[in-house]
Design a protein around this motif. Sequence first.
Motif, PDB file in Angstrom:
ATOM      1  N   UNK A  37       0.860  -1.180   0.000  1.00  0.00           N
ATOM      2  CA  UNK A  37       0.000   0.000   0.000  1.00  0.00           C
ATOM      3  C   UNK A  37       0.899   1.234   0.000  1.00  0.00           C
ATOM      4  N   UNK A  38       0.705   2.118  -0.978  1.00  0.00           N
ATOM      5  CA  UNK A  38       1.568   3.284  -1.104  1.00  0.00           C
ATOM      6  C   UNK A  38       3.028   2.849  -1.174  1.00  0.00           C
ATOM      7  N   UNK A  39       3.895   3.472  -0.362  1.00  0.00           N
ATOM      8  CA  UNK A  39       5.331   3.126  -0.416  1.00  0.00           C
ATOM      9  C   UNK A  39       5.687   1.904   0.427  1.00  0.00           C
ATOM     10  N   UNK A  40       4.684   1.306   1.081  1.00  0.00           N
ATOM     11  CA  UNK A  40       4.972   0.235   2.043  1.00  0.00           C
ATOM     12  C   UNK A  40       4.665  -1.154   1.500  1.00  0.00           C
ATOM     13  N   UNK A  41       5.589  -2.068   1.687  1.00  0.00           N
ATOM     14  CA  UNK A  41       5.336  -3.503   1.513  1.00  0.00           C
ATOM     15  C   UNK A  41       5.347  -4.097   2.908  1.00  0.00           C
ATOM     16  N   UNK A  42       4.214  -4.625   3.362  1.00  0.00           N
ATOM     17  CA  UNK A  42       4.109  -5.038   4.762  1.00  0.00           C
ATOM     18  C   UNK A  42       3.948  -6.561   4.841  1.00  0.00           C
ATOM     19  N   UNK A  43       4.789  -7.164   5.669  1.00  0.00           N
ATOM     20  CA  UNK A  43       4.865  -8.617   5.775  1.00  0.00           C
ATOM     21  C   UNK A  43       4.692  -9.036   7.230  1.00  0.00           C
ATOM     22  N   UNK A  44       3.742  -9.918   7.497  1.00  0.00           N
ATOM     23  CA  UNK A  44       3.621 -10.523   8.837  1.00  0.00           C
ATOM     24  C   UNK A  44       4.556 -11.722   8.835  1.00  0.00           C
ATOM     25  N   UNK A  45       5.740 -11.540   9.386  1.00  0.00           N
ATOM     26  CA  UNK A  45       6.815 -12.516   9.213  1.00  0.00           C
ATOM     27  C   UNK A  45       6.926 -13.563  10.293  1.00  0.00           C
ATOM     28  N   UNK A  46       6.038 -13.500  11.286  1.00  0.00           N
ATOM     29  CA  UNK A  46       6.093 -14.482  12.359  1.00  0.00           C
ATOM     30  C   UNK A  46       6.682 -13.904  13.629  1.00  0.00           C
ATOM     31  N   UNK A  47       6.406 -14.570  14.749  1.00  0.00           N
ATOM     32  CA  UNK A  47       6.853 -14.089  16.060  1.00  0.00           C
ATOM     33  C   UNK A  47       8.236 -14.634  16.406  1.00  0.00           C
ATOM     34  N   UNK A  48       9.041 -13.784  16.989  1.00  0.00           N
ATOM     35  CA  UNK A  48      10.374 -14.181  17.446  1.00  0.00           C
ATOM     36  C   UNK A  48      11.450 -13.810  16.444  1.00  0.00           C
ATOM     37  N   UNK A  49      12.699 -13.728  16.941  1.00  0.00           N
ATOM     38  CA  UNK A  49      13.787 -13.247  16.082  1.00  0.00           C
ATOM     39  C   UNK A  49      14.128 -14.170  14.919  1.00  0.00           C
ATOM     40  N   UNK A  50      13.982 -15.484  15.103  1.00  0.00           N
ATOM     41  CA  UNK A  50      14.353 -16.407  14.018  1.00  0.00           C
ATOM     42  C   UNK A  50      13.377 -16.282  12.855  1.00  0.00           C
ATOM     43  N   UNK A  51      12.068 -16.302  13.155  1.00  0.00           N
ATOM     44  CA  UNK A  51      11.060 -16.157  12.093  1.00  0.00           C
ATOM     45  C   UNK A  51      11.206 -14.796  11.421  1.00  0.00           C
ATOM     46  N   UNK A  52      11.473 -13.773  12.219  1.00  0.00           N
ATOM     47  CA  UNK A  52      11.601 -12.417  11.666  1.00  0.00           C
ATOM     48  C   UNK A  52      12.804 -12.322  10.731  1.00  0.00           C
ATOM     49  N   UNK A  53      13.932 -12.915  11.133  1.00  0.00           N
ATOM     50  CA  UNK A  53      15.135 -12.854  10.292  1.00  0.00           C
ATOM     51  C   UNK A  53      14.916 -13.627   8.994  1.00  0.00           C
TER      52      UNK A  53
END
Length: 234
Positions: A37-53
Amino acid sequence: MHVLVVTAVPVERDAVTRAYGDEPAVHRIRGAEIHRTGPLDVLAGGAGPAAAAASTAFALAAHPYGLVVSAGIGGGFAPVAPVGSLAVSRRIGAADLGAETPDGFVPVTGLGFGRTWHTPPPALVRAAAEATGATPGDILTVSTATGTAETTAALLAAHPHAVAEAMEGFGVAEAAELAGVPVLEIRAVSNTVGPRDRDAWRIGDALTALTEAFGKLIPVLEGWTRHDRDDTAD
Ligand SMILES: O=C(O)c1cccc(C(=O)CC[C@H]2O[C@@H](n3cnc4c(=O)[nH]cnc43)[C@H](O)[C@@H]2O)c1
């Protein structure tokens, strides 16, 4: 260039995209769902540092981005970050990455490897704080959400500039660093860091604050010029 925003869960992602108003376009890249949306690409990448990385690295490999933002709800340290307020990262730190010893916790850097901090561009942190009213300070990444007064005191003793904790920022920052892309973290405070009291979490209020924050942040992210990016002064 688009900005990649990584949240933990879909309700946080939707709170971010709601700021732009338009219904997001959904792109699927294998298992990842990017809401644009607009300039943003938004991703729900999961909880915790490993899923996020992992999810951040996957998105960065699929598309070029000028900035990565770790965003969502978080715990705020009293009294600097009350429930409903916002926190923005002067630094993003891995607070529990290291080793326990008889003399106490030793961070990975004390063991001779790894890193424990990432530093977002100071000019961007200043601009984000001014636009949103967020409190700037260290945002800690933990794999276990703090739930006792003892752990809260230990974290604050080790990190006196901490304003908030969450579970993804350091993972997002590690992936961004590898890709050579600057990183920022912003958290809307849903609960106070301390003895666990899930009934006291104000998730709805924090999600509303997150939407309002991105409403103010989008022009800052859009206007973040190369000149700003070259500004490394505090
Ligand atoms: O239960 C719900 O309806 C709900 C809605 C939105 C988000 C959640 C989460 O539990 C998100 C988990 C996410 O939140 C961060 N977080 C929030 N408070 C803390 C904390 O005190 N310490 C550490 N992390 C916190 C964290 O990044 C989680 O991944 C639930």
